[in-house]
Design an enzyme around this catalytic site. Sequence first.
Site, mmCIF file in Angstrom:
data_model
loop_
_atom_site.group_PDB
_atom_site.id
_atom_site.type_symbol
_atom_site.label_atom_id
_atom_site.label_comp_id
_atom_site.label_asym_id
_atom_site.label_seq_id
_atom_site.Cartn_x
_atom_site.Cartn_y
_atom_site.Cartn_z
ATOM 1 N N ASN A 130 5.213 -2.075 8.594
ATOM 2 C CA ASN A 130 5.006 -0.610 8.184
ATOM 3 C C ASN A 130 6.431 -0.039 8.310
ATOM 4 O O ASN A 130 7.414 -0.495 9.092
ATOM 5 C CB ASN A 130 3.943 -0.097 8.864
ATOM 6 C CG ASN A 130 3.082 0.818 7.919
ATOM 7 O OD1 ASN A 130 3.630 1.779 7.266
ATOM 8 N ND2 ASN A 130 2.079 0.841 8.169
ATOM 9 N N GLY A 168 12.719 0.671 2.757
ATOM 10 C CA GLY A 168 13.511 0.489 1.907
ATOM 11 C C GLY A 168 14.688 -0.420 2.539
ATOM 12 O O GLY A 168 14.622 -1.107 3.734
ATOM 13 N N CYS A 222 0.440 2.960 10.861
ATOM 14 C CA CYS A 222 1.184 4.113 10.387
ATOM 15 C C CYS A 222 1.560 5.199 11.396
ATOM 16 O O CYS A 222 0.915 5.608 12.180
ATOM 17 C CB CYS A 222 0.267 4.933 9.365
ATOM 18 S SG CYS A 222 1.149 6.169 8.468
ATOM 19 N N ALA A 253 6.414 11.239 4.756
ATOM 20 C CA ALA A 253 5.440 11.610 5.658
ATOM 21 C C ALA A 253 4.378 12.136 4.617
ATOM 22 O O ALA A 253 3.942 13.432 4.471
ATOM 23 C CB ALA A 253 5.944 12.846 6.435
ATOM 24 N N ILE A 254 3.803 11.243 3.799
ATOM 25 C CA ILE A 254 2.686 11.748 2.943
ATOM 26 C C ILE A 254 1.675 12.408 3.591
ATOM 27 O O ILE A 254 0.919 13.079 3.352
ATOM 28 C CB ILE A 254 2.344 10.527 2.054
ATOM 29 C CG1 ILE A 254 3.640 9.692 1.253
ATOM 30 C CG2 ILE A 254 1.250 10.843 1.069
ATOM 31 C CD1 ILE A 254 4.593 10.527 0.512
ATOM 32 N N GLY A 255 1.196 11.623 4.822
ATOM 33 C CA GLY A 255 0.306 12.037 5.685
ATOM 34 C C GLY A 255 -0.856 11.365 5.365
ATOM 35 O O GLY A 255 -2.128 11.818 5.667
ATOM 36 N N SER A 276 0.799 -1.374 0.070
ATOM 37 C CA SER A 276 0.002 -0.221 0.020
ATOM 38 C C SER A 276 0.770 1.240 0.035
ATOM 39 O O SER A 276 1.811 1.353 0.583
ATOM 40 C CB SER A 276 -1.123 -0.074 1.235
ATOM 41 O OG SER A 276 -1.723 1.065 1.253
ATOM 42 N N GLY A 293 11.847 -3.320 2.964
ATOM 43 C CA GLY A 293 13.149 -3.538 2.031
ATOM 44 C C GLY A 293 13.259 -4.331 1.151
ATOM 45 O O GLY A 293 14.398 -4.955 0.799
HETATM 46 C C1 LIG Z 1 5.342 6.695 -0.154
HETATM 47 C C2 LIG Z 1 4.725 5.541 0.826
HETATM 48 C C3 LIG Z 1 3.593 5.692 1.242
HETATM 49 C C4 LIG Z 1 3.025 4.400 1.795
HETATM 50 N N1 LIG Z 1 1.712 4.470 2.269
HETATM 51 C C5 LIG Z 1 1.113 3.571 3.003
HETATM 52 C C6 LIG Z 1 -0.324 3.488 3.326
HETATM 53 O O1 LIG Z 1 -1.201 4.259 2.964
HETATM 54 N N2 LIG Z 1 -0.916 2.529 4.038
HETATM 55 C C7 LIG Z 1 0.115 1.540 4.536
HETATM 56 O O2 LIG Z 1 -0.268 0.628 5.394
HETATM 57 N N3 LIG Z 1 1.249 1.530 4.317
HETATM 58 C C8 LIG Z 1 1.828 2.534 3.705
HETATM 59 N N4 LIG Z 1 3.163 2.687 3.374
HETATM 60 C C9 LIG Z 1 4.145 1.603 3.974
HETATM 61 C C10 LIG Z 1 4.510 0.415 2.946
HETATM 62 O O3 LIG Z 1 3.377 -0.179 2.768
HETATM 63 C C11 LIG Z 1 5.478 -0.581 3.669
HETATM 64 O O4 LIG Z 1 4.684 -1.045 4.701
HETATM 65 C C12 LIG Z 1 6.809 0.025 3.919
HETATM 66 O O5 LIG Z 1 7.283 0.816 2.918
HETATM 67 C C13 LIG Z 1 7.773 -1.213 4.134
HETATM 68 O O6 LIG Z 1 8.196 -1.936 3.040
HETATM 69 P P1 LIG Z 1 9.110 -1.506 1.944
HETATM 70 O O7 LIG Z 1 10.496 -1.099 2.677
HETATM 71 O O8 LIG Z 1 9.227 -2.595 0.767
HETATM 72 O O9 LIG Z 1 8.983 -0.025 1.412
HETATM 73 C C14 LIG Z 1 3.994 3.327 2.356
HETATM 74 C C15 LIG Z 1 5.039 3.356 2.274
HETATM 75 C C16 LIG Z 1 5.698 4.659 1.424
HETATM 76 C C17 LIG Z 1 7.089 4.467 1.040
#
Ligand SMILES: Cc1cc2nc3c(=O)[nH]c(=O)nc-3n(C[C@H](O)[C@H](O)[C@H](O)COP(=O)(O)O)c2cc1C
Lengths: 271, 322
Positions: free
Chosen positions: B194, B219, B131, B72-74, B23, B246
């Site tokens: 998350n 990441g 979050c 911090a898209i918020g 997501s 990551g």
């Molecule tokens: C730009 C961005 C927006 C995200 N928005 C959401 C979200 O709306 N809801 C949510 O559950 N996680 C959100 N996440 C978290 C990711 O789904 C994921 O749990 C987290 O980035 C760790 O995985 P990764 O290292 O593969 O990115 C967001 C992550 C990023 C980078």
Amino acid sequence: MKGGAPPLGQPLMAGLEVIRVQALAPATTLLWLKAPEGFPKPFPGQFAKLRALGPPQIPLKGGRALLDKPFSFHGADGDSLAFLIREVGTETAILATLSPGAKVRLTGPLGAVRPELSGKGPLLLVAGGAGLGPMGMFRAQGFGPISLLYGERDASFQVGQGFLRGLADRVLPFTDDGSGHGEKGLVTQGLERELKADGPKPLVFCCGPPGLLREAARLCRERDVRLYVSAEAFMACGLGICLSCSIPAKGGGRVRVCVDGPVFPGDTAFP
Amino acid sequence: MAEPDLSTDLGFLTLKNPVIAASGTFGYGLELLPFCPPEALGAVIPKGVSLAPWAGNPGPRACEASGGLINAIGLENMGIERFLTEALPPLKARGATVGVNVLGSEPEDYPRLAERIAGSGADFIELNISCPNLKKGGLSFGQDPNVAGSVIRESVAAAKGIPVVAKLPPLVSDMANLASISEKSGASAISLVNSVPALAVDLATKGPKLANVTGGLSGPPIKPLALRQVYVASGAVSIPVIGMGGIFTAEDALEFLLAGASAVQVGTATLADPRAPLRIIQGIGDYLRKTGESLRDILSQRLPKANSGLCSGPPPATKGTK
Ligand SMILES: Cc1cc2nc3c(=O)[nH]c(=O)nc-3n(C[C@H](O)[C@H](O)[C@H](O)COP(=O)(O)O)c2cc1C
Ligand SMILES: Cc1cc2nc3c(=O)[nH]c(=O)nc-3n(C[C@H](O)[C@H](O)[C@H](O)COP(=O)(O)OP(=O)(O)OC[C@H]3O[C@@H](n4cnc5c(N)ncnc54)[C@H](O)[C@@H]3O)c2cc1C
Ligand code: FES
């Protein structure tokens, strides 16, 4: 944009060969890449994400960036794609020191197609620093005459007159401290003067730091002149999926700079 | 050699492969069509949605830090109503498996969202109770196991049979306990982690790099932490665990499967390379072809039981010394 985003081209992702590297100033380089077969013709203001592939030729202070970085198309002539790179950090420094034969990963063209940036009549380009990036794209769009206002902090950043003359019929360079060629002062002083001049109202396109865009928007609004700006925001994806570049839109709602822009009507980007 | 079978059984749902788009890093699902069609993935989880649209935070909203991304898209989003009418139907029409990620500012928002999603055609609901950007109420809901438990319980009841996945935060005092409470509260699976609460400082301005000051790190730098949490959580529950944090390569994904996950999510990698989820699926297939194993072989392996703490405790008293 409300009421349907402008159309996107079909972006490609490919490893492209560097065919020419031209130093324009100590920290500014023009990078030419071999265009892949069938590459869609980019529109003015569209951009691509770039990443130098292979080991960097310069010592790094830290690691490589995680994300590919956005750069406006400076030129596209069928066989080649040009980007103007201003060195500000790791990835721009690596791109600037590539040699012909090196490979660059390109994702693009990205950003909305703005048909308004092609047409007839006078065009006034306003560039601040690396905002010179997209200014090479307008020669082929039908406008004339084209004037270019170009501002830099001081002479050390300034790109030579010969190069600038290739971009426009009339070039008006500025340096903040007066150390370079052209006038002393801010490029917005030049814009104010140009807008006051007699004659048909130009279309204005502005790219540069946020302060410049805002001042250009104010000046053009005052004189009822049509303005388009290339907005900047940190872009994690450049593809419309992360919302890291989302900014408030005029009249409510939000726009993503990477897919709804980066070129916006001057009054939209600054509601 | 035959194509390896990449399907993975989550009990409530069988995925055609174990790779899910996370997501917030896959838009609303159709933006990446030129690079990564959603129906090619095990599942897609579009941007988290709330009851009403949210505007999110002012910019800058993201920056790179130490090889990772802080955002911090918020939680900017179009709201559940627009999502259900505009975003979900075209995804389902393409044959994609879709999990709907939901978020609320009050615990009561979650069951109300689950109720709206019941009957919409969504394949599962993912409750973002983790979050780090939620301002109201301070900490995330997942930080308090009691709140987490009741949010999950009420959402499961309201979802009327649509499976509910609880998405857990990375930093909690007792991950095994939170995982176990999620299971007891009726979650069909848990997903973790998350993004990790983080800060980036700009030496040039002597201020924070993000307008929100703090954000969530994702990441490569969070992978070892995420692996550990997936390992601990999967040891505490019998429901499936969906691992993330990551994952950039097929090898990363396989490590999560060995650590106890039944499927993985790919987030930040898709921002860096929109083909990343497809590349990872392909890479898992290549790996299995090379080793001659099946995905089932990988999923049935378990890592050894860990020591209880980070250190192995005081040395045992040695006999014969005073
Ligand atoms: C730009 C961005 C927006 C995200 N928005 C959401 C979200 O709306 N809801 C949510 O559950 N996680 C959100 N996440 C978290 C990711 O789904 C994921 O749990 C987290 O980035 C760790 O995985 P990764 O290292 O593969 O990115 C967001 C992550 C990023 C980078
Ligand atoms: C749509 C778009 C088009 C662009 N076109 C051009 C172009 O044609 N030519 C060009 O030289 N640059 C252009 N840029 C800016 C370019 O993307 C950044 O300079 C580049 O990402 C910096 O990467 P780096 O690794 O060298 O620097 P980093 O190590 O990431 O950063 C070094 C310093 O630069 C600052 N910085 C980083 N990114 C930006 C940014 N986007 N805007 C302002 N400051 C930044 C950082 O805060 C830091 O202080 C464009 C940006 C966008 C969004
Ligand atoms: S940079 Fe990701 S949405 Fe614009």
